[in-house]
Design an enzyme around this catalytic site. Structure first.
Site, mmCIF file in Angstrom:
data_model
loop_
_atom_site.group_PDB
_atom_site.id
_atom_site.type_symbol
_atom_site.label_atom_id
_atom_site.label_comp_id
_atom_site.label_asym_id
_atom_site.label_seq_id
_atom_site.Cartn_x
_atom_site.Cartn_y
_atom_site.Cartn_z
ATOM 1 N N ASP A 224 -2.541 10.000 3.941
ATOM 2 C CA ASP A 224 -4.070 9.356 4.009
ATOM 3 C C ASP A 224 -4.797 10.653 5.150
ATOM 4 O O ASP A 224 -4.833 10.493 6.156
ATOM 5 C CB ASP A 224 -4.213 8.172 4.678
ATOM 6 C CG ASP A 224 -5.462 7.747 4.977
ATOM 7 O OD1 ASP A 224 -6.407 8.317 4.356
ATOM 8 O OD2 ASP A 224 -5.724 6.420 5.550
ATOM 9 N N ASP B 187 -12.198 6.602 3.667
ATOM 10 C CA ASP B 187 -11.261 6.739 4.778
ATOM 11 C C ASP B 187 -10.502 5.025 4.369
ATOM 12 O O ASP B 187 -9.431 4.711 4.928
ATOM 13 C CB ASP B 187 -11.361 6.844 5.894
ATOM 14 C CG ASP B 187 -10.070 7.398 6.680
ATOM 15 O OD1 ASP B 187 -9.092 7.362 6.225
ATOM 16 O OD2 ASP B 187 -10.046 7.538 8.048
ATOM 17 N N LYS C 250 -10.149 12.710 8.183
ATOM 18 C CA LYS C 250 -9.878 12.261 9.495
ATOM 19 C C LYS C 250 -9.917 13.226 10.766
ATOM 20 O O LYS C 250 -9.619 14.402 10.460
ATOM 21 C CB LYS C 250 -8.566 11.589 9.493
ATOM 22 C CG LYS C 250 -8.230 10.155 8.883
ATOM 23 C CD LYS C 250 -6.884 9.503 8.967
ATOM 24 C CE LYS C 250 -6.505 8.368 8.124
ATOM 25 N NZ LYS C 250 -7.464 7.220 8.786
ATOM 26 N N ASP D 147 1.694 6.220 5.732
ATOM 27 C CA ASP D 147 0.570 5.124 5.308
ATOM 28 C C ASP D 147 1.194 4.406 3.632
ATOM 29 O O ASP D 147 0.295 3.696 3.231
ATOM 30 C CB ASP D 147 -0.755 6.013 4.894
ATOM 31 C CG ASP D 147 -1.794 5.011 5.117
ATOM 32 O OD1 ASP D 147 -1.730 3.829 5.769
ATOM 33 O OD2 ASP D 147 -3.096 5.095 4.562
ATOM 34 N N GLU E 76 -9.575 3.549 2.062
ATOM 35 C CA GLU E 76 -8.746 3.665 0.591
ATOM 36 C C GLU E 76 -7.757 2.657 0.466
ATOM 37 O O GLU E 76 -7.695 2.281 -0.968
ATOM 38 C CB GLU E 76 -8.136 5.053 0.501
ATOM 39 C CG GLU E 76 -6.894 5.147 1.088
ATOM 40 C CD GLU E 76 -6.705 5.132 2.546
ATOM 41 O OE1 GLU E 76 -7.675 4.915 3.174
ATOM 42 O OE2 GLU E 76 -5.483 4.761 3.141
ATOM 43 N N ARG F 88 -7.660 -0.708 0.759
ATOM 44 C CA ARG F 88 -8.127 -1.921 0.119
ATOM 45 C C ARG F 88 -8.669 -1.638 -1.175
ATOM 46 O O ARG F 88 -8.594 -2.336 -1.902
ATOM 47 C CB ARG F 88 -9.162 -2.538 1.190
ATOM 48 C CG ARG F 88 -10.649 -1.450 1.135
ATOM 49 C CD ARG F 88 -11.270 -2.080 2.363
ATOM 50 N NE ARG F 88 -10.859 -1.474 3.743
ATOM 51 C CZ ARG F 88 -11.393 -1.763 4.930
ATOM 52 N NH1 ARG F 88 -12.569 -2.280 4.823
ATOM 53 N NH2 ARG F 88 -10.815 -1.278 6.058
ATOM 54 N N LYS G 244 0.847 -1.061 -0.024
ATOM 55 C CA LYS G 244 0.027 -0.105 0.077
ATOM 56 C C LYS G 244 0.959 1.033 -0.030
ATOM 57 O O LYS G 244 1.719 1.362 1.075
ATOM 58 C CB LYS G 244 -0.897 -0.012 1.216
ATOM 59 C CG LYS G 244 -1.724 1.306 1.512
ATOM 60 C CD LYS G 244 -2.602 0.982 2.733
ATOM 61 C CE LYS G 244 -3.370 2.545 3.164
ATOM 62 N NZ LYS G 244 -4.294 2.432 4.204
HETATM 63 N N1 BES Z 1 -4.225 4.289 7.045
HETATM 64 C C1 BES Z 1 -5.469 4.059 7.708
HETATM 65 C C2 BES Z 1 -5.326 2.783 8.997
HETATM 66 C C3 BES Z 1 -4.321 3.234 10.006
HETATM 67 C C4 BES Z 1 -4.733 3.847 11.233
HETATM 68 C C5 BES Z 1 -3.044 2.759 9.685
HETATM 69 C C6 BES Z 1 -3.763 4.102 12.059
HETATM 70 C C7 BES Z 1 -2.070 3.210 10.738
HETATM 71 C C8 BES Z 1 -2.425 3.877 11.858
HETATM 72 C C9 BES Z 1 -6.575 3.432 7.086
HETATM 73 O O1 BES Z 1 -6.568 3.911 5.523
HETATM 74 C C10 BES Z 1 -7.957 3.873 7.508
HETATM 75 O O2 BES Z 1 -8.221 4.871 7.622
HETATM 76 N N2 BES Z 1 -8.781 2.839 7.891
HETATM 77 C C11 BES Z 1 -9.919 3.037 8.280
HETATM 78 C C12 BES Z 1 -10.850 2.119 7.951
HETATM 79 C C13 BES Z 1 -12.199 2.084 8.396
HETATM 80 C C14 BES Z 1 -12.952 3.494 7.763
HETATM 81 C C15 BES Z 1 -13.195 1.061 8.028
HETATM 82 C C16 BES Z 1 -9.934 3.128 10.125
HETATM 83 O O3 BES Z 1 -9.006 2.029 10.449
HETATM 84 O O4 BES Z 1 -10.204 3.523 10.839
HETATM 85 ZN ZN ZN Z 2 -4.921 4.530 4.745
HETATM 86 ZN ZN ZN Z 3 -7.781 5.579 5.171
#
Ligand code: BES
Ligand code: ZN
Ligand code: ZN
Length: 506
Positions: free
Chosen positions: A268, A345, A275, A286, A347, A349, A263
């Site tokens: 992000d 968010d 966020k 990220d 993104e 996947r 990834k």
């Molecule tokens: N990049 C984030 C996940 C992340 C969070 C990585 C903290 C490292 C540290 C990812 O893209 C994300 O935002 N995931 C969301 C998914 C949710 C919207 C289903 C999350 O984990 O809140």
């Molecule tokens: Zn992310």
């Molecule tokens: Zn994200």
């Protein structure tokens, strides 16, 4: 920091010796004690009586004559039966801090006395070298040298191995550590200086240095490839996306490759699902997975391992803007599977969907994707394990074993078909988040599985280990998680191959 090798019979020339002691062991009987000054040895005898228990993590100094830098450090290791490769790794990391804080320019460490159960000395030498170099790393790109001045110059590794064997182990460790630290550099670089384009340039540099081939798709080419998922995430940013394809051709001409997918979200922000304040911290990291697959491939090439490896990195920025994908938008992925962007968010996947589909043309023997995919994986595991998802038990065990040996531990989480209904979408083939509140990390894995199809595939959610946990003795910022694991995996596959070849010869 230079690492030098000397044999057990030679006298160490470093400024200070490490006397690491298991419970019940006597300091004056340590293999390095007889090289100390008679005064120090006398001091050690009285010292041991004064209450140093050789307990785990106990540290003391033998300062003689007083006022001078220490001639030796006493370190407690606890009970010998509790000694593991994990503890050994931490010990070597701690040495760097100890030497720096005491301003000792060089150290001597006796390796044979630190051998954990089931490990051979070349492996211990590699472990020592790797962890010394990992602990020495700081991200100094944006600071004047003065901020990083206190450096340890040299560690003498005392070994019973022949110089040829020892140097071979050291050379491997040097490459592995260098590329793990390169990964940390790429990941730590702030998003303003690490755009998709810059990540692609970094990949070019890595490829040229190590004799890999590289191809970078720009926006137009990605449109031609119908990578609607990656393009859908990228379109909120003024930074154009890239799709990086780096390849190392070790092994035989027609070998099925190992495909590593990473990834590469260089920042992000969350997109329209912006966020919150704390959530944004660290989101320049990220692209940890992308950096890891590129650096691991470079390391495998530099080591000239007999395997074929392809690294695929979709690189994008996930930003909110007037041109960004909106919640509810439906993207048509490269595979033709439509994706409801239920949450902008989620993104990671989405971009990986196209990369996994792209991987199919290589007819890989194994596909491993690395992604900082979910906060949910961090909630589940804390910061000490990568979350491992794969439907195949044997593959899971193989990856787990490689991770444990490499110092990138993995913990398997479920992805049973019962969860599948939770990512159903009303209007598209699949939704990018679950409609039930719990299990984000699992939903992520099941989403990816739709695109991996029949590939021999595993997904690693590396969000937990992106930054160091307490007590890991690593600099603030990126850990380079996954690089060592992937190198290890390539080593295991090379060994298998050699085994087969030898079998055929017989
Ligand atoms: N990049 C984030 C996940 C992340 C969070 C990585 C903290 C490292 C540290 C990812 O893209 C994300 O935002 N995931 C969301 C998914 C949710 C919207 C289903 C999350 O984990 O809140
Ligand atoms: Zn992310
Ligand atoms: Zn994200």
């Amino acid at each position: 920091m230079a690492l030098t090798i000397i044999t057990t019979s030679a006298r160490p020339t470093a400024d200070a010796s490490i006397l690491a002691l298991f419970a019940q062991e006597r300091a004056e009987q340590h293999p390095l004690a007889h090289f100390l000054s008679p005064e120090s040895v006398r001091y050690l005898r009285t010292f041991v009586r004064s209450g140093f228990r050789n307990a785990k993590d106990e540290v003391d100094f033998v300062v003689f004559p007083s006022g001078k830098p220490p001639e030796a450090f006493l370190l407690g290791l606890g009970r010998k039966q509790d000694w593991t490769h994990r503890r050994a790794a931490l010990l070597f990391r701690r040495l760097v801090g100890i030497a720096k804080s005491q301003k000792v320019p060089s150290l001597a460490v006796h390796l044979p006395s630190l051998l954990p159960q089931g490990m051979d000395e070349p492996a211990l030498l590699r472990l020592a070298a790797m962890n010394l170099w990992l602990a020495e790393y700081t991200f100094g790109k944006y600071q004047k040298l003065s901020a990083r001045q206190r450096r340890i110059q040299r560690v003498e590794l005392i070994t019973s191995l022949t110089p040829a064997v020892a140097n071979r182990a050291l050379r491997a460790a040097k490459i592995d550590a260098a590329f793990t630290n390169r990964c940390r550099d790429l990941t730590n670089t702030p998003a303003g200086d690490m755009t998709p384009q810059r990540l692609a340039e970094a990949a070019r540099t890595l490829a040229h240095e190590t004799g890999c081939t590289i191809r970078v798709l720009g926006k137009k080419e990605m449109e031609r490839e119908r990578m609607g998922a990656v393009l859908g995430v990228a379109k909120g940013s003024v930074q154009e996306p890239r799709f990086i394809i780096m390849e190392y051709r070790g092994g035989a001409q027609h070998d099925a490759p190992l495909v590593f997918v990473g990834k590469g979200v260089t920042f992000d922000a969350g997109g329209i699902h912006l966020k919150p304040r704390q959530g944004l911290a660290d989101m320049h990291m990220d692209m940890s997975g992308g950096a890891a697959v590129l650096c691991a491939t470079a390391a495998i090439a530099a080591r000239a391992l007999p395997v074929r490896v392809v690294a695929l990195v979709p690189a994008v920025e996930n930003m909110p803007s007037g041109s960004a994908s909106k919640p509810g938008d439906v993207l048509v992925s490269r595979a033709g599977i439509t994706i409801e962007v239920a949450n902008t968010d989620a993104e990671g996947r989405v971009i990986l969907a196209d990369a996994l589909d792209f991987a199919k043309q290589y007819k890989p023997r194994l596909v491993v994707d690395l992604a900082t995919l979910t906060g949910s994986a961090v909630v589940a595991l804390g910061q000490r394990y990568i979350a491992l998802f794969t439907p195949d038990d044997a593959r899971a065990e193989r990856l787990r074993a490689a991770g444990e040996a490499a110092g990138d531990p993995l913990w398997r989480l479920p992805m049973d078909e019962e969860y599948e209904s939770e990512i159903k979408s009303a209007f598209a083939d699949v939704a990018n988040i679950g409609h039930v509140r719990y299990g984000d990390a699992i939903h992520g894995a099941l989403f990816l599985k739709r695109f991996a199809g029949k590939l021999p595939w595993a997904h690693l959610d590396i969000a937990p280990t992106m930054t160091p946990a307490e007590g890991q003795h690593l600099a603030k910022g990126a850990t380079g998680t996954g690089v060592r694991l992937l190198i290890r995996l390539a080593e295991a596959i090379s060994q298998e191959r050699r085994g087969k070849e030898e079998g055929r010869k017989k």
